[in-house]
Design a protein around this motif. Structure first.
Motif, short mmCIF file in Angstrom:
data_model
loop_
_atom_site.label_atom_id
_atom_site.label_comp_id
_atom_site.label_asym_id
_atom_site.label_seq_id
_atom_site.Cartn_x
_atom_site.Cartn_y
_atom_site.Cartn_z
N GLY A 241 82.08 16.23 45.17
CA GLY A 241 80.94 15.38 44.90
C GLY A 241 79.88 16.01 44.01
O GLY A 241 78.94 15.32 43.58
N THR B 295 74.99 13.17 41.48
CA THR B 295 74.71 12.89 42.89
C THR B 295 73.42 13.51 43.38
O THR B 295 72.94 13.18 44.47
N SER C 188 69.90 5.13 47.74
CA SER C 188 70.91 6.19 47.82
C SER C 188 70.64 7.20 48.93
O SER C 188 71.36 8.18 49.06
N GLN D 31 81.31 5.61 50.52
CA GLN D 31 81.06 7.04 50.66
C GLN D 31 81.41 7.55 52.05
O GLN D 31 81.94 8.65 52.21
#
Length: 230
Positions: A4, A74, A209, A216
Motif C-alpha cells: 500500500g 495513500t 479516507s 480496502q
C-alpha cells in the motif's frame, strides 16, 4: 515495506515500460510484511531493481542519489517526499491530491499517466535539481507544519496571546510537550491531524479516507463492523 506504500504501482510501472527504461537502476529500502514479496517481484523485472533493508533517512548513503521515485498516493503528506526535497533530490510522483502541497517546489515533477511517468523519470535522470530558496526550505520545516496545524486547529491566536502572571498549568503542559523536541512535534502533529477528518483535508487528504472502505477492508482481511441493538 507494504504494498500500500506505492511499491505495487512502482513495480508495475517499471514492468510495463522496461524497454523505455532500459539501463535504469532502482534501489528500494524498507522492512515490512510484504518485503519478501516485493523482492520476488523485483527480481523478475528487466530494469535493475535492488531491495535493501530499511535505513535511517539521515543515512549518508542517500546523499549520492539524485532522483526519488514515489508513486505512493495513500499518505496525507508523504514524509519521505518532503525529506527528499529538503535533501535536494528531484521527486517524481503522481499528480494526485495527496501531492498538491509538493507541487509548489521546482524539484517536484508530477505525472498524469504511465507515459508521463516514463517522460518525467528520464528527464529527471538527465537534468540537475534546482536550488531551494530559504522560503521553500521553511515550507518544508516542522516549524511551518506546526504553524499550519495551529491555524487549522484555531490555536494560533491562543499561542500568540501574552501570558498571564500564572498561566494555566494545563496550557503550560501542552505547550511544553508540544515544543519539547523535533521528534515529539512530528509525532504530535501526525497523530492529531491524521485522526480528524476536517484537519486531514487541510493537509490534502482525500475526503472520506479516514476509515477504510469495504474494498480496502477485504484486501486487508479486516472484519466488517456490525451494529448492535440498543
Amino acid at each position: 515495506m507494504v504494498w500500500g506504500k506505492g511499491y505495487k504501482e512502482l513495480l508495475k510501472l517499471l514492468d510495463d515500460h522496461q524497454k523505455e527504461l532500459t539501463g535504469l537502476e532502482v534501489d528500494l529500502y524498507g522492512n515490512g510484511e510484504d518485503s519478501d514479496q516485493v523482492q520476488e517481484v523485483a527480481k523478475k523485472l528487466e530494469p535493475d531493481v535492488r531491495v535493501h533493508p530499511r535505513r535511517d533517512h539521515a543515512d549518508p548513503l542517500f546523499h549520492d542519489y539524485k532522483v526519488f521515485l514515489n508513486p505512493n498516493t495513500t499518505d496525507v503528506l508523504c514524509a519521505t517526499t518532503a525529506e527528499a526535497l529538503v535533501m535536494g533530490k528531484i521527486v517524481v510522483c503522481a499528480n494526485h491530491p495527496s501531492n498538491d502541497f509538493f507541487k509548489q517546489f521546482t524539484n517536484c515533477w508530477t505525472y498524469q499517466d504511465n507515459n508521463g511517468f516514463v517522460k518525467e523519470t528520464l528527464k529527471a535522470l538527465s537534468e540537475e535539481p534546482g536550488q531551494l530558496t530559504d522560503a521553500q526550505m521553511h515550507e518544508l520545516s516542522w516549524d511551518a507544519a506546526i504553524e499550519k496545524f495551529l491555524q487549522a486547529a484555531g490555536l494560533d491566536q491562543v499561542v500568540e496571546r501574552k501570558p498571564t502572571k500564572t498561566p494555566p498549568k494545563k496550557f503550560m503542559s501542552m505547550r511544553m510537550n508540544l515544543w519539547k523536541n523535533m521528534d515529539d512535534e512530528s509525532a504530535y502533529v501526525h497523530y492529531v491531524a491524521s485522526g480528524i477528518e476536517a484537519w486531514r483535508r487541510v493537509f490534502s487528504a482525500i475526503p472520506g479516507s479516514l476509515q477504510p472502505d469495504e474494498e480496502q477492508r477485504q484486501e486487508l482481511g479486516w472484519a466488517f463492523p456490525t451494529g448492535g441493538q440498543g
